[in-house]
Design an enzyme around this catalytic site. Sequence first.
Site, PDB file in Angstrom:
ATOM      1  N   SER A 112      39.924  37.636  34.829  1.00 46.74           N
ATOM      2  CA  SER A 112      39.270  36.376  34.473  1.00 46.74           C
ATOM      3  C   SER A 112      38.343  35.918  35.582  1.00 46.74           C
ATOM      4  O   SER A 112      38.536  36.249  36.766  1.00 46.74           O
ATOM      5  CB  SER A 112      40.331  35.302  34.227  1.00 46.74           C
ATOM      6  OG  SER A 112      39.752  34.016  34.090  1.00 46.74           O
ATOM      7  N   TYR A 148      47.169  30.392  37.319  1.00 47.27           N
ATOM      8  CA  TYR A 148      46.686  31.341  36.321  1.00 47.27           C
ATOM      9  C   TYR A 148      45.727  32.342  36.958  1.00 47.27           C
ATOM     10  O   TYR A 148      45.837  33.561  36.757  1.00 47.27           O
ATOM     11  CB  TYR A 148      45.991  30.580  35.191  1.00 47.27           C
ATOM     12  CG  TYR A 148      45.191  31.454  34.243  1.00 47.27           C
ATOM     13  CD1 TYR A 148      45.833  32.297  33.350  1.00 47.27           C
ATOM     14  CD2 TYR A 148      43.797  31.421  34.243  1.00 47.27           C
ATOM     15  CE1 TYR A 148      45.097  33.100  32.474  1.00 47.27           C
ATOM     16  CE2 TYR A 148      43.060  32.210  33.378  1.00 47.27           C
ATOM     17  CZ  TYR A 148      43.713  33.056  32.501  1.00 47.27           C
ATOM     18  OH  TYR A 148      42.988  33.854  31.646  1.00 47.27           O
ATOM     19  N   LYS A 152      45.804  36.702  37.654  1.00 41.86           N
ATOM     20  CA  LYS A 152      44.736  37.667  37.393  1.00 41.86           C
ATOM     21  C   LYS A 152      44.382  38.452  38.664  1.00 41.86           C
ATOM     22  O   LYS A 152      44.113  39.660  38.607  1.00 41.86           O
ATOM     23  CB  LYS A 152      43.510  36.960  36.847  1.00 41.86           C
ATOM     24  CG  LYS A 152      43.737  36.294  35.492  1.00 41.86           C
ATOM     25  CD  LYS A 152      44.178  37.305  34.431  1.00 41.86           C
ATOM     26  CE  LYS A 152      44.250  36.699  33.042  1.00 41.86           C
ATOM     27  NZ  LYS A 152      44.639  37.682  32.003  1.00 41.86           N
TER      28      LYS A 152
END
Length: 278
Positions: A112, A148, A152
């Site tokens: 991401s 988050y 990644k």
Amino acid sequence: MDVLITGAGGVVGGAILEHLGEDPAYSFTCLDTDPLPDRETVVADVTDYEAIRPAFEGHDAVVHLALVPGTGGASDRGLGWSDPLAANLRGINNVYEAAVEADLDSIVFASSNHAVGMVEVRNAPEIYTSDAGVTADETEPHRPDSAYGLTKSYGEDLGRLAAEAHDVRFYGLRIGACRGPEYDHPYGDAERGVDDGTVERGSDEYDEQVARMKGLWHSRRDLAHLVECCLRDDTVEWDHFYGVSANDRRWLDDLDHARETVGYEPQDDGEEWSSPPE
């Protein structure tokens, strides 16, 4: 080529299947917690290694998209952790381990922009203009903007370990903003806000969301093309690429690197849109 897609029922999986699903060069097997209509689906959870391991046999590559529900947000800058985030790490480990054990040729990982998201956070909203002078190329170190984003970054680093310690190629795709078919344009986030009643068309918030998407947008066809470039490549040991279209005001900028390394040639540019579709 036989390709397994984890989390195939999501937005990114849908884009891949929409643009590559009928290509005779590929045979896709979907893995998800719910069956996909009209698609061969292995119903399993990536956090359960024994459940997913048989699905990897006979495949050439895996595209790992699966995400534990509720862990995709990147607005929380806190340093706390949660069981669902830990489950995401377990899922990444399980998929990579299964790929190595089944002797797959390659792993394509849906990373991401949030793996380097602090570049945006520290420079917004100026970064949303075409003359901001702030970019992150392929040499940008991990700068996660959230827990988050940290997961990644972990997935990319574990992929490098898998590639360098085992005979598997690894491709981390730092996806910008890919949306479902209805909102597959740089006005998509703003128009979705209008449809939800949370954003007023013509407001400063609306305009800022459009400006952001004009830099971060990854059209569905460009995303599928980037995935295909990675699946067809046989030269990379491990690498990462920014999942953005050829947006004039992009700040995630490694298109020359992606073009030269895997042949990525995006077709779309957010600047070509001056209004949402009719």
